[in-house]
Design a protein around this motif. Structure first.
Motif, short mmCIF file in Angstrom:
data_model
loop_
_atom_site.label_atom_id
_atom_site.label_comp_id
_atom_site.label_asym_id
_atom_site.label_seq_id
_atom_site.Cartn_x
_atom_site.Cartn_y
_atom_site.Cartn_z
N LYS A 57 -5.60 12.46 -0.73
CA LYS A 57 -4.23 12.31 -1.24
C LYS A 57 -3.35 11.59 -0.21
O LYS A 57 -3.56 11.72 0.99
N TYR A 90 0.96 10.60 0.46
CA TYR A 90 2.38 10.73 0.10
C TYR A 90 3.15 9.65 0.84
O TYR A 90 2.79 9.29 1.97
N TYR A 133 -2.29 8.94 -5.18
CA TYR A 133 -0.88 9.01 -4.78
C TYR A 133 -0.36 10.36 -5.27
O TYR A 133 -0.30 10.62 -6.46
N GLY A 148 2.68 11.95 -4.36
CA GLY A 148 4.11 12.18 -4.51
C GLY A 148 4.95 11.53 -3.42
O GLY A 148 4.44 10.91 -2.49
N GLU A 149 6.24 11.71 -3.60
CA GLU A 149 7.21 11.12 -2.68
C GLU A 149 7.64 12.14 -1.63
O GLU A 149 7.67 13.35 -1.89
#
Length: 183
Positions: free
Chosen positions: A118, A120, A137, A139-140
């Motif tokens: 993952k 971020y 991806y 998340g932010e």
């Protein structure tokens, strides 16, 4: 010898005795006064010395206090200056041109994507990050740039945000930089 002669003799002996006692008393009083003056002089000298020592102690204490205050003010000014430089560096890193930011992100991701799943990033970098890696991806994040890369179960992650890198570099180099700038 008549009565007058005896009275005169007694008076003469009494006067002589009174003069002798008066002389002894005068000598005794003179001795006491002299000793008192000597004691007073010694006491005055001792008090003057004690006062001088106390004045010197207070002067040294005030001087030390002033030196500490100056040192504290200088350290605060240095810290403010270093903090200002850190904030300017942080602003500059946050405003990296897109091409330089993409090169930096590419380098960071390629070196750290193995055995991770993952990634971020900040919202602004999401399209670039998705193009640069096959990692999911996830998340932010709120940062000035960079990424966080995480393993599949989320138990390990690499904090590669520019904020964190800049903070670590700043902390490690604070003393050498301070020594160079301020001696």
């Amino acid at each position: 010898m008549g009565l007058d002669a005896i009275v005169q003799e007694i008076k003469a002996k009494g006067k002589a005795e009174a003069d002798r006692i008066s002389g002894e008393t005068y000598q005794e009083v003179s001795k006491i006064i002299s000793e008192a003056e000597s004691q007073a002089a010694k006491l005055k000298t001792a008090k003057q010395e004690a006062a001088k020592k106390e004045i010197e102690r207070l002067r040294q204490q005030e001087l030390s206090s002033a030196h500490l205050e100056v040192k504290r003010a200088m350290l605060n000014a240095r810290k403010e200056l270093l903090d200002e430089v850190y904030e300017k560096a942080k602003d500059s890193v946050g405003k990296l041109p897109a091409d330089k930011n993409q090169k930096l992100l590419s380098s960071i991701i390629k070196k750290n994507e193995n055995s991770n799943t993952k990634v971020y990033s900040r919202a602004k970098d999401m399209p670039s990050v998705k193009k640069l890696t096959k990692l999911q991806y996830a998340g932010e994040i709120d940062c000035i740039g960079g990424v966080i890369i995480e393993n599949a179960d989320g138990t390990e992650y690499l904090d590669l945000r520019y904020d964190t890198i800049l903070k670590n570099v700043s902390e490690k180099s604070l003393k050498p930089v301070s020594d160079i700038l301020f001696g």
